[in-house]
Design a protein around this motif. Structure first.
Motif, PDB file in Angstrom:
ATOM      1  N   ALA A  52      -9.013  21.141  -4.664  1.00 17.68           N
ATOM      2  CA  ALA A  52      -7.977  20.515  -3.841  1.00 17.68           C
ATOM      3  C   ALA A  52      -7.255  19.410  -4.612  1.00 17.68           C
ATOM      4  CB  ALA A  52      -8.593  19.943  -2.565  1.00 17.68           C
ATOM      5  N   VAL A  53      -8.015  18.644  -5.392  1.00 20.20           N
ATOM      6  CA  VAL A  53      -7.400  17.580  -6.185  1.00 20.20           C
ATOM      7  C   VAL A  53      -6.490  18.173  -7.252  1.00 20.20           C
ATOM      8  CG1 VAL A  53      -7.865  15.709  -7.808  1.00 20.20           C
ATOM      9  CG2 VAL A  53      -9.233  15.914  -5.733  1.00 20.20           C
ATOM     10  N   ARG A  54      -6.939  19.235  -7.897  1.00 21.46           N
ATOM     11  CA  ARG A  54      -6.108  19.866  -8.923  1.00 21.46           C
ATOM     12  C   ARG A  54      -4.795  20.383  -8.326  1.00 21.46           C
ATOM     13  NH1 ARG A  54     -11.175  21.824 -10.675  1.00 21.46           N
ATOM     14  NH2 ARG A  54     -10.876  23.814  -9.579  1.00 21.46           N
ATOM     15  N   ILE A  55      -4.898  21.028  -7.159  1.00 24.48           N
ATOM     16  CA  ILE A  55      -3.694  21.539  -6.504  1.00 24.48           C
ATOM     17  C   ILE A  55      -2.784  20.383  -6.087  1.00 24.48           C
ATOM     18  CG2 ILE A  55      -2.835  22.803  -4.500  1.00 24.48           C
ATOM     19  CD1 ILE A  55      -5.384  24.500  -4.615  1.00 24.48           C
ATOM     20  N   PHE A  56      -3.402  19.285  -5.620  1.00 16.63           N
ATOM     21  CA  PHE A  56      -2.632  18.105  -5.236  1.00 16.63           C
ATOM     22  C   PHE A  56      -1.762  17.623  -6.386  1.00 16.63           C
ATOM     23  CE2 PHE A  56      -2.322  13.484  -5.451  1.00 16.63           C
ATOM     24  CZ  PHE A  56      -1.708  13.178  -4.236  1.00 16.63           C
ATOM     25  N   TRP A  57      -2.369  17.457  -7.565  1.00 17.82           N
ATOM     26  CA  TRP A  57      -1.607  16.949  -8.704  1.00 17.82           C
ATOM     27  C   TRP A  57      -0.567  17.961  -9.167  1.00 17.82           C
ATOM     28  CZ3 TRP A  57      -1.280  12.153  -9.030  1.00 17.82           C
ATOM     29  CH2 TRP A  57      -2.381  11.311  -8.802  1.00 17.82           C
ATOM     30  N   SER A  58      -0.829  19.256  -9.002  1.00 18.73           N
ATOM     31  CA  SER A  58       0.168  20.267  -9.336  1.00 18.73           C
ATOM     32  C   SER A  58       1.397  20.125  -8.439  1.00 18.73           C
ATOM     33  CB  SER A  58      -0.420  21.673  -9.189  1.00 18.73           C
ATOM     34  OG  SER A  58      -1.437  21.903 -10.137  1.00 18.73           O
ATOM     35  N   TYR A  59       1.145  19.906  -7.136  1.00 14.83           N
ATOM     36  CA  TYR A  59       2.256  19.699  -6.210  1.00 14.83           C
ATOM     37  C   TYR A  59       3.041  18.436  -6.577  1.00 14.83           C
ATOM     38  CZ  TYR A  59       1.071  23.337  -2.800  1.00 14.83           C
ATOM     39  OH  TYR A  59       0.856  24.538  -2.169  1.00 14.83           O
ATOM     40  N   VAL A  60       2.333  17.373  -6.913  1.00 14.42           N
ATOM     41  CA  VAL A  60       2.992  16.112  -7.248  1.00 14.42           C
ATOM     42  C   VAL A  60       3.887  16.294  -8.468  1.00 14.42           C
ATOM     43  CG1 VAL A  60       2.620  13.759  -8.083  1.00 14.42           C
ATOM     44  CG2 VAL A  60       1.238  14.648  -6.197  1.00 14.42           C
ATOM     45  N   GLN A  61       3.378  16.974  -9.508  1.00 16.33           N
ATOM     46  CA  GLN A  61       4.170  17.189 -10.718  1.00 16.33           C
ATOM     47  C   GLN A  61       5.354  18.112 -10.471  1.00 16.33           C
ATOM     48  OE1 GLN A  61       1.289  18.578 -13.559  1.00 16.33           O
ATOM     49  NE2 GLN A  61       0.762  16.518 -14.235  1.00 16.33           N
ATOM     50  N   GLU A  62       5.144  19.129  -9.613  1.00 15.32           N
ATOM     51  CA  GLU A  62       6.196  20.111  -9.382  1.00 15.32           C
ATOM     52  C   GLU A  62       7.302  19.573  -8.469  1.00 15.32           C
ATOM     53  OE1 GLU A  62       6.758  24.542  -7.334  1.00 15.32           O
ATOM     54  OE2 GLU A  62       4.757  23.727  -7.705  1.00 15.32           O
ATOM     55  N   LEU A  63       6.919  18.908  -7.393  1.00 15.68           N
ATOM     56  CA  LEU A  63       7.886  18.464  -6.396  1.00 15.68           C
ATOM     57  C   LEU A  63       8.405  17.050  -6.668  1.00 15.68           C
ATOM     58  CD1 LEU A  63       6.124  19.866  -3.219  1.00 15.68           C
ATOM     59  CD2 LEU A  63       7.932  20.924  -4.585  1.00 15.68           C
ATOM     60  N   GLY A  64       7.498  16.130  -7.029  1.00 20.80           N
ATOM     61  CA  GLY A  64       7.893  14.784  -7.407  1.00 20.80           C
ATOM     62  C   GLY A  64       8.576  13.992  -6.308  1.00 20.80           C
ATOM     63  N   LEU A  83       0.863  -1.184   0.000  1.00 24.15           N
ATOM     64  CA  LEU A  83       0.000   0.000   0.000  1.00 24.15           C
ATOM     65  C   LEU A  83       0.897   1.231   0.000  1.00 24.15           C
ATOM     66  CD1 LEU A  83      -2.720  -0.999   2.631  1.00 24.15           C
ATOM     67  CD2 LEU A  83      -2.880  -1.081   0.142  1.00 24.15           C
ATOM     68  N   VAL A  84       0.726   2.085  -0.997  1.00 22.48           N
ATOM     69  CA  VAL A  84       1.542   3.286  -1.118  1.00 22.48           C
ATOM     70  C   VAL A  84       0.623   4.497  -1.109  1.00 22.48           C
ATOM     71  CG1 VAL A  84       3.267   4.501  -2.490  1.00 22.48           C
ATOM     72  CG2 VAL A  84       3.208   1.998  -2.502  1.00 22.48           C
ATOM     73  N   SER A  85       0.941   5.489  -0.286  1.00 24.09           N
ATOM     74  CA  SER A  85       0.071   6.664  -0.176  1.00 24.09           C
ATOM     75  C   SER A  85       0.914   7.931  -0.140  1.00 24.09           C
ATOM     76  CB  SER A  85      -0.799   6.588   1.086  1.00 24.09           C
ATOM     77  OG  SER A  85       0.015   6.570   2.249  1.00 24.09           O
ATOM     78  N   LEU A  86       0.260   9.027  -0.479  1.00 23.43           N
ATOM     79  CA  LEU A  86       0.879  10.341  -0.449  1.00 23.43           C
ATOM     80  C   LEU A  86      -0.154  11.309   0.107  1.00 23.43           C
ATOM     81  CD1 LEU A  86       3.317  12.125  -1.258  1.00 23.43           C
ATOM     82  CD2 LEU A  86       2.225  12.409  -3.489  1.00 23.43           C
ATOM     83  N   ASP A  87       0.087  11.838   1.297  1.00 19.56           N
ATOM     84  CA  ASP A  87      -0.859  12.728   1.969  1.00 19.56           C
ATOM     85  C   ASP A  87      -0.312  14.141   2.002  1.00 19.56           C
ATOM     86  OD1 ASP A  87      -2.630  10.625   2.558  1.00 19.56           O
ATOM     87  OD2 ASP A  87      -1.446  10.074   4.305  1.00 19.56           O
ATOM     88  N   LEU A  88      -1.114  15.092   1.478  1.00 20.19           N
ATOM     89  CA  LEU A  88      -0.708  16.493   1.471  1.00 20.19           C
ATOM     90  C   LEU A  88      -1.837  17.350   2.021  1.00 20.19           C
ATOM     91  CD1 LEU A  88       0.892  16.860  -2.084  1.00 20.19           C
ATOM     92  CD2 LEU A  88       2.082  16.682   0.093  1.00 20.19           C
ATOM     93  N   PRO A  89      -1.562  18.178   3.033  1.00 20.41           N
ATOM     94  CA  PRO A  89      -2.585  19.134   3.485  1.00 20.41           C
ATOM     95  C   PRO A  89      -2.705  20.271   2.485  1.00 20.41           C
ATOM     96  CG  PRO A  89      -0.563  19.429   4.730  1.00 20.41           C
ATOM     97  CD  PRO A  89      -0.336  18.240   3.834  1.00 20.41           C
ATOM     98  N   ILE A  90      -3.893  20.478   1.948  1.00 22.74           N
ATOM     99  CA  ILE A  90      -4.084  21.462   0.881  1.00 22.74           C
ATOM    100  C   ILE A  90      -5.271  22.354   1.214  1.00 22.74           C
ATOM    101  CG2 ILE A  90      -4.734  21.754  -1.553  1.00 22.74           C
ATOM    102  CD1 ILE A  90      -3.197  19.216  -2.149  1.00 22.74           C
ATOM    103  N   GLU A  91      -5.081  23.659   1.096  1.00 21.56           N
ATOM    104  CA  GLU A  91      -6.162  24.623   1.275  1.00 21.56           C
ATOM    105  C   GLU A  91      -6.795  24.905  -0.076  1.00 21.56           C
ATOM    106  OE1 GLU A  91      -4.909  28.126   3.259  1.00 21.56           O
ATOM    107  OE2 GLU A  91      -4.266  27.088   5.087  1.00 21.56           O
ATOM    108  N   ALA A  92      -8.123  24.753  -0.163  1.00 20.00           N
ATOM    109  CA  ALA A  92      -8.828  24.975  -1.419  1.00 20.00           C
ATOM    110  C   ALA A  92     -10.287  25.299  -1.128  1.00 20.00           C
ATOM    111  CB  ALA A  92      -8.719  23.745  -2.318  1.00 20.00           C
ATOM    112  N   ALA A  93     -10.963  25.834  -2.138  1.00 20.94           N
ATOM    113  CA  ALA A  93     -12.360  26.219  -1.981  1.00 20.94           C
ATOM    114  C   ALA A  93     -13.309  25.047  -2.199  1.00 20.94           C
ATOM    115  CB  ALA A  93     -12.706  27.357  -2.936  1.00 20.94           C
ATOM    116  N   SER A  94     -12.844  23.969  -2.836  1.00 15.84           N
ATOM    117  CA  SER A  94     -13.708  22.829  -3.119  1.00 15.84           C
ATOM    118  C   SER A  94     -12.856  21.566  -3.221  1.00 15.84           C
ATOM    119  CB  SER A  94     -14.472  23.048  -4.433  1.00 15.84           C
ATOM    120  OG  SER A  94     -13.567  23.016  -5.532  1.00 15.84           O
ATOM    121  N   PRO A  95     -13.494  20.379  -3.107  1.00 14.22           N
ATOM    122  CA  PRO A  95     -12.732  19.133  -3.277  1.00 14.22           C
ATOM    123  C   PRO A  95     -12.056  19.039  -4.639  1.00 14.22           C
ATOM    124  CG  PRO A  95     -14.866  18.681  -2.281  1.00 14.22           C
ATOM    125  CD  PRO A  95     -14.885  20.127  -2.704  1.00 14.22           C
TER     126      PRO A  95
END
Length: 206
Positions: free
Chosen positions: A160-172, A145-157
């Motif tokens: 939040a998902v879009r910002i999550f994937w942006s962080y994943v692509q940027e930071l890796g 089981l592999v997981s990646l948890d990020l606390p993200i501030e957003a106006a909607s779910p």
């Protein structure tokens, strides 16, 4: 050095399988450890080096010399990425594509007495077989089981998902910790950064 000289275990008419050693730069080895790839794509090689589809390949890293993977030469694509760890990198001409058949990226095997004269070196097939034998049988596969948890501030779910994937692509994988545990044993969870186990408890660092 000609193709005839380099193909020490084969012939130039393609009737015999050749064998090769590919030496990876340290930074490329780290990239291969961070993200799973089915193939290893190498560019910028000498035109005189012409491994052929089906040839055997031993992938090594230097200082000290270690065996990290086995593979076979595959048909080159019309273009490859200069940095396979970066999908946004510029495309370059295809040169050498190796399909992995066995990986030991996390536990490389020391190699002694093998002289390499560049990024790609012709090998006797018997030498390649001895290298392959040193890896032994592949380890048993299991579920993780592999997981990646990020606390993200957003106006909607959805945001939040879009910002999550942006962080994943940027930071890796070089900056984001991934948490992994054997399936059914979540208490054994470990954090990994840069492909190795990383302590995420600041209190234990004190």
């Amino acid at each position: 050095m000609t193709d005839t000289v380099l193909r020490t275990s084969g012939t130039i008419d393609g009737t015999t399988t050749g064998a090769w050693a590919v030496l990876l730069p340290a930074e490329r080895y780290e990239a291969e450890r961070l993200v799973h790839h089915d193939t290893l794509e190498l560019t910028g090689l000498d035109d005189a080096v012409r491994p052929r589809p089906g040839d055997l390949v031993a992938v090594l890293v230097d200082e000290p010399l270690r065996l990290v993977a086995l593979g076979r030469v595959a048909l080159a694509t019309t273009e490859t990425r200069e940095d396979p760890d970066d999908p946004q990198s510029d495309a370059g001409p295809g040169t050498l594509v190796v399909s992995y058949t066995r990986r030991a990226l996390d536990e490389p095997v020391p190699v002694d007495g093998l002289a390499l004269d560049g990024p790609v070196t012709g090998l006797d097939e018997a030498v390649w077989r001895k290298l392959a034998d040193r890896l032994g049988p592949p380890p048993a596969r299991r579920s993780w089981l592999v997981s990646l948890d990020l606390p993200i501030e957003a106006a909607s779910p959805a945001e939040a998902v879009r910002i999550f994937w942006s962080y994943v692509q940027e930071l890796g994988p070089r900056e984001l910790p991934a948490f992994v545990s054997p399936s059914g044993d979540e208490l054994a969870m470990q954090a990994f950064v840069l492909g190795v186990e990383a302590n995420q408890d600041p209190e234990e660092d004190d």
